[in-house]
Enzyme design. Structure first.
Site, PDB file in Angstrom:
ATOM      1  N   ASP A  46      -5.880 -11.269   6.637  1.00  0.00           N
ATOM      2  CA  ASP A  46      -5.953 -11.420   8.097  1.00  0.00           C
ATOM      3  C   ASP A  46      -4.798 -12.290   8.586  1.00  0.00           C
ATOM      4  O   ASP A  46      -4.455 -13.303   7.972  1.00  0.00           O
ATOM      5  CB  ASP A  46      -7.301 -12.035   8.489  1.00  0.00           C
ATOM      6  CG  ASP A  46      -7.612 -11.840   9.956  1.00  0.00           C
ATOM      7  OD1 ASP A  46      -8.518 -11.058  10.268  1.00  0.00           O
ATOM      8  OD2 ASP A  46      -6.926 -12.462  10.808  1.00  0.00           O
ATOM      9  N   ILE A  47      -4.197 -11.877   9.709  1.00  0.00           N
ATOM     10  CA  ILE A  47      -3.033 -12.592  10.250  1.00  0.00           C
ATOM     11  C   ILE A  47      -3.428 -13.955  10.829  1.00  0.00           C
ATOM     12  O   ILE A  47      -2.582 -14.849  10.950  1.00  0.00           O
ATOM     13  CB  ILE A  47      -2.333 -11.718  11.327  1.00  0.00           C
ATOM     14  CG1 ILE A  47      -0.882 -12.118  11.502  1.00  0.00           C
ATOM     15  CG2 ILE A  47      -3.078 -11.726  12.651  1.00  0.00           C
ATOM     16  CD1 ILE A  47      -0.062 -11.100  12.276  1.00  0.00           C
ATOM     17  N   ASN A 101     -17.945  -6.655  13.077  1.00  0.00           N
ATOM     18  CA  ASN A 101     -18.203  -6.897  14.497  1.00  0.00           C
ATOM     19  C   ASN A 101     -18.232  -5.565  15.234  1.00  0.00           C
ATOM     20  O   ASN A 101     -17.351  -4.730  15.040  1.00  0.00           O
ATOM     21  CB  ASN A 101     -17.108  -7.788  15.102  1.00  0.00           C
ATOM     22  CG  ASN A 101     -17.151  -9.208  14.563  1.00  0.00           C
ATOM     23  OD1 ASN A 101     -18.228  -9.747  14.309  1.00  0.00           O
ATOM     24  ND2 ASN A 101     -15.995  -9.805  14.374  1.00  0.00           N
ATOM     25  N   GLY A 107     -17.308 -10.020  19.382  1.00  0.00           N
ATOM     26  CA  GLY A 107     -16.036 -10.524  18.869  1.00  0.00           C
ATOM     27  C   GLY A 107     -15.096  -9.458  18.366  1.00  0.00           C
ATOM     28  O   GLY A 107     -14.040  -9.777  17.811  1.00  0.00           O
ATOM     29  N   HIS A 114     -13.500  -2.318  10.470  1.00  0.00           N
ATOM     30  CA  HIS A 114     -12.972  -3.243   9.460  1.00  0.00           C
ATOM     31  C   HIS A 114     -14.069  -4.191   9.007  1.00  0.00           C
ATOM     32  O   HIS A 114     -14.885  -4.642   9.800  1.00  0.00           O
ATOM     33  CB  HIS A 114     -11.768  -4.031   9.984  1.00  0.00           C
ATOM     34  CG  HIS A 114     -11.995  -4.716  11.301  1.00  0.00           C
ATOM     35  ND1 HIS A 114     -11.910  -4.060  12.504  1.00  0.00           N
ATOM     36  CD2 HIS A 114     -12.307  -6.003  11.599  1.00  0.00           C
ATOM     37  CE1 HIS A 114     -12.159  -4.912  13.491  1.00  0.00           C
ATOM     38  NE2 HIS A 114     -12.416  -6.096  12.966  1.00  0.00           N
ATOM     39  N   LEU A 115     -14.030  -4.479   7.743  1.00  0.00           N
ATOM     40  CA  LEU A 115     -14.940  -5.441   7.128  1.00  0.00           C
ATOM     41  C   LEU A 115     -14.167  -6.732   6.909  1.00  0.00           C
ATOM     42  O   LEU A 115     -13.136  -6.733   6.227  1.00  0.00           O
ATOM     43  CB  LEU A 115     -15.433  -4.897   5.782  1.00  0.00           C
ATOM     44  CG  LEU A 115     -16.265  -5.850   4.926  1.00  0.00           C
ATOM     45  CD1 LEU A 115     -17.587  -6.196   5.607  1.00  0.00           C
ATOM     46  CD2 LEU A 115     -16.515  -5.234   3.548  1.00  0.00           C
ATOM     47  N   HIS A 116     -14.645  -7.831   7.516  1.00  0.00           N
ATOM     48  CA  HIS A 116     -14.061  -9.150   7.233  1.00  0.00           C
ATOM     49  C   HIS A 116     -14.652  -9.676   5.928  1.00  0.00           C
ATOM     50  O   HIS A 116     -15.869  -9.616   5.721  1.00  0.00           O
ATOM     51  CB  HIS A 116     -14.444 -10.162   8.316  1.00  0.00           C
ATOM     52  CG  HIS A 116     -13.850  -9.932   9.665  1.00  0.00           C
ATOM     53  ND1 HIS A 116     -12.705 -10.570  10.095  1.00  0.00           N
ATOM     54  CD2 HIS A 116     -14.253  -9.150  10.698  1.00  0.00           C
ATOM     55  CE1 HIS A 116     -12.436 -10.195  11.341  1.00  0.00           C
ATOM     56  NE2 HIS A 116     -13.361  -9.334  11.723  1.00  0.00           N
TER      57      HIS A 116
END
Ligand code: 5GP
Ligand code: ZN
Length: 128
Positions: A46-47, A101, A107, A114-116
């Protein structure tokens, strides 16, 4: 009248949605620090990390978010989960949080599924 493909809903034209940031990362148009890639999935850091280890697992197929996962996508969504957990462990994280999310109020800012995967520090619960 000419058929304008860009006027049709994306999903009916191409699995890659026009102008989608994560489709561009998946196909290499926009660079990212990738930690994994196969025919179906890409994982990249993640950036703006919210934990010492924070990466995202995405399908190459464009789906707008978790609510867009259909019956045909169940195996793909399961692979995202398993790959996220495997990559966490391979990157030295035994305790981690997996987050999807759905919607701006929850959020979501990028409307490509996408999966965080977050880890490397103690994580509070409930989330904010
Ligand atoms: P969301 O808020 O939609 O659940 O998560 C989107 C995530 O994508 C955020 O954590 C954000 O930091 C990350 N992100 C947004 N743009 C980029 C980018 O261009 N590159 C990378 N690597 N991550 C991004
Ligand atoms: Zn996309």
């Amino acid at each position: 009248m000419a058929l304008r493909l860009d006027n049709l809903p994306n999903a009916q034209v191409n699995p890659m949605a026009n102008d989608c940031l994560f489709c561009k990362i998946a196909n290499g148009d926009i660079p990212a620090r990738k930690l994994y890639e196969d025919e179906e999935l890409v994982a990249f850091w993640d950036i703006a990390p919210q934990a010492p280890k924070h990466f995202l697992v995405i399908p190459k197929k464009h789906l707008s978010g978790p609510a867009a996962v259909d019956t045909d996508d169940e195996a793909l969504a399961g692979r995202m989960l398993r790959k996220g957990a495997q990559l966490a462990r391979e990157n030295g994280v035994e305790s981690f949080r997996l987050v999807f999310n759905e919607g701006a109020e929850a959020g979501q800012t990028v409307f490509h599924l996408h999966l965080h995967v977050l880890g490397g520090r103690a994580l509070a619960w409930p989330p904010g």
